[in-house]
Motif scaffolding. Sequence first.
Motif, short mmCIF file in Angstrom:
data_model
loop_
_atom_site.label_atom_id
_atom_site.label_comp_id
_atom_site.label_asym_id
_atom_site.label_seq_id
_atom_site.Cartn_x
_atom_site.Cartn_y
_atom_site.Cartn_z
N LEU A 1 51.55 53.81 43.04
CA LEU A 1 50.74 53.25 44.12
C LEU A 1 51.59 52.29 44.95
N GLY A 2 52.70 51.88 44.36
CA GLY A 2 53.62 51.00 45.08
C GLY A 2 53.33 49.52 44.88
N LEU A 3 52.22 49.20 44.23
CA LEU A 3 51.83 47.79 44.11
C LEU A 3 52.91 46.99 43.41
N GLN A 4 53.21 45.82 43.94
CA GLN A 4 54.30 45.00 43.44
C GLN A 4 53.86 44.06 42.32
N LEU A 5 52.57 43.77 42.28
CA LEU A 5 52.09 42.79 41.31
C LEU A 5 50.88 43.35 40.58
N PRO A 6 50.98 43.52 39.25
CA PRO A 6 49.80 44.02 38.55
C PRO A 6 48.69 42.97 38.52
N THR A 7 47.46 43.42 38.45
CA THR A 7 46.33 42.50 38.35
C THR A 7 46.49 41.61 37.12
N ASP A 8 46.15 40.35 37.28
CA ASP A 8 46.18 39.40 36.17
C ASP A 8 45.26 39.91 35.06
N PRO A 9 45.76 40.06 33.82
CA PRO A 9 44.93 40.62 32.75
C PRO A 9 43.65 39.83 32.49
N ARG A 10 43.62 38.57 32.90
CA ARG A 10 42.40 37.77 32.70
C ARG A 10 41.25 38.29 33.55
N TRP A 11 41.61 38.97 34.67
CA TRP A 11 40.56 39.37 35.62
C TRP A 11 39.49 40.23 34.97
N VAL A 12 39.90 41.23 34.18
CA VAL A 12 38.90 42.14 33.64
C VAL A 12 37.94 41.43 32.68
N ASN A 13 38.44 40.47 31.93
CA ASN A 13 37.56 39.73 31.01
C ASN A 13 36.51 38.94 31.78
N ILE A 14 36.96 38.28 32.83
CA ILE A 14 36.00 37.49 33.61
C ILE A 14 35.06 38.45 34.35
N ALA A 15 35.65 39.51 34.90
CA ALA A 15 34.86 40.46 35.68
C ALA A 15 33.74 41.08 34.84
N GLN A 16 34.05 41.35 33.57
CA GLN A 16 33.04 41.96 32.69
C GLN A 16 31.85 41.05 32.49
N ASN B 1 30.73 39.05 34.66
CA ASN B 1 30.02 38.87 35.93
C ASN B 1 29.72 40.21 36.58
N ILE B 2 29.14 41.11 35.81
CA ILE B 2 28.99 42.47 36.32
C ILE B 2 28.12 42.53 37.58
N VAL C 1 42.18 33.67 40.37
CA VAL C 1 41.68 34.86 39.65
C VAL C 1 40.20 34.63 39.40
N ARG C 2 39.37 35.43 40.05
CA ARG C 2 37.94 35.23 39.84
C ARG C 2 37.23 36.52 39.48
N GLY C 3 36.33 36.40 38.55
CA GLY C 3 35.64 37.58 38.04
C GLY C 3 34.42 37.96 38.84
N ASP C 4 34.19 37.30 39.96
CA ASP C 4 33.03 37.68 40.76
C ASP C 4 33.47 38.39 42.05
N ARG C 5 34.72 38.82 42.03
CA ARG C 5 35.26 39.53 43.20
C ARG C 5 36.00 40.77 42.73
N MET C 6 35.93 41.79 43.58
CA MET C 6 36.68 43.00 43.26
C MET C 6 38.18 42.75 43.49
N HIS C 7 38.49 41.86 44.43
CA HIS C 7 39.91 41.57 44.71
C HIS C 7 40.22 40.10 44.48
#
Length: 201
Positions: free
Chosen positions: A10-25, A27-28, A195-201
Amino acid sequence: MNEELSNHLLGLQLPTDPRWVNIAQMNIEDILVDHAYCEQKAASSCISLIVLFPEKTEMVEMITPVVAEEWNHFERVLEQLKKRGMSFGQARKDEYVIQLQKVVKKGGSRDQQLVERLLMNALIEARSCERFKILSQNIQDQELKNFYYELMVSEAGHYKNFISLAKIYMPEEYVLTRWKEFLIEEANILKSLEVRGDRMH
Ligand SMILES: [Fe+2]
Ligand SMILES: [Fe+2]
């Protein structure tokens, strides 16, 4: 997992912070609401391309069905919210997109302007694809897991469409150089955002 959808490709230079998915879960509801707005914006940004560049026939032909796909994604996120007794609230400030818009160069030829917009769209598709992949791999809810897997594949297709369209309107070398610049800027933007779990980005 489909190798084609790795960050490398995909070319992305920076992987998503692994904490994001935990917080995102946790805050579904917030994630679904924010996601619904992302799909709505994806559809309206495709409509804008068609409205602003009606003479670019290949683009209009390729993007018209994408409007319907993005609108269908929007409808389906609304369904997921309804099913869970959650409601589609007000749009939130999308700091990620606000920052990305600053990367788009003003001026230049009409083809250059179109390519700027196509690359901006490609970038949002690539990052969304990465986030959907993370959600599909980590989320507990089986229905959402499948949903995000399906969306990941769909957004990867859109990402490819935008890049290949850009190459129709400007030489490949120009597109790749500009794409690299976009990727670097996007990584810097992501790094600067909380890094916030209430946002998709
Ligand atoms: Fe979508
Ligand atoms: Fe998309």
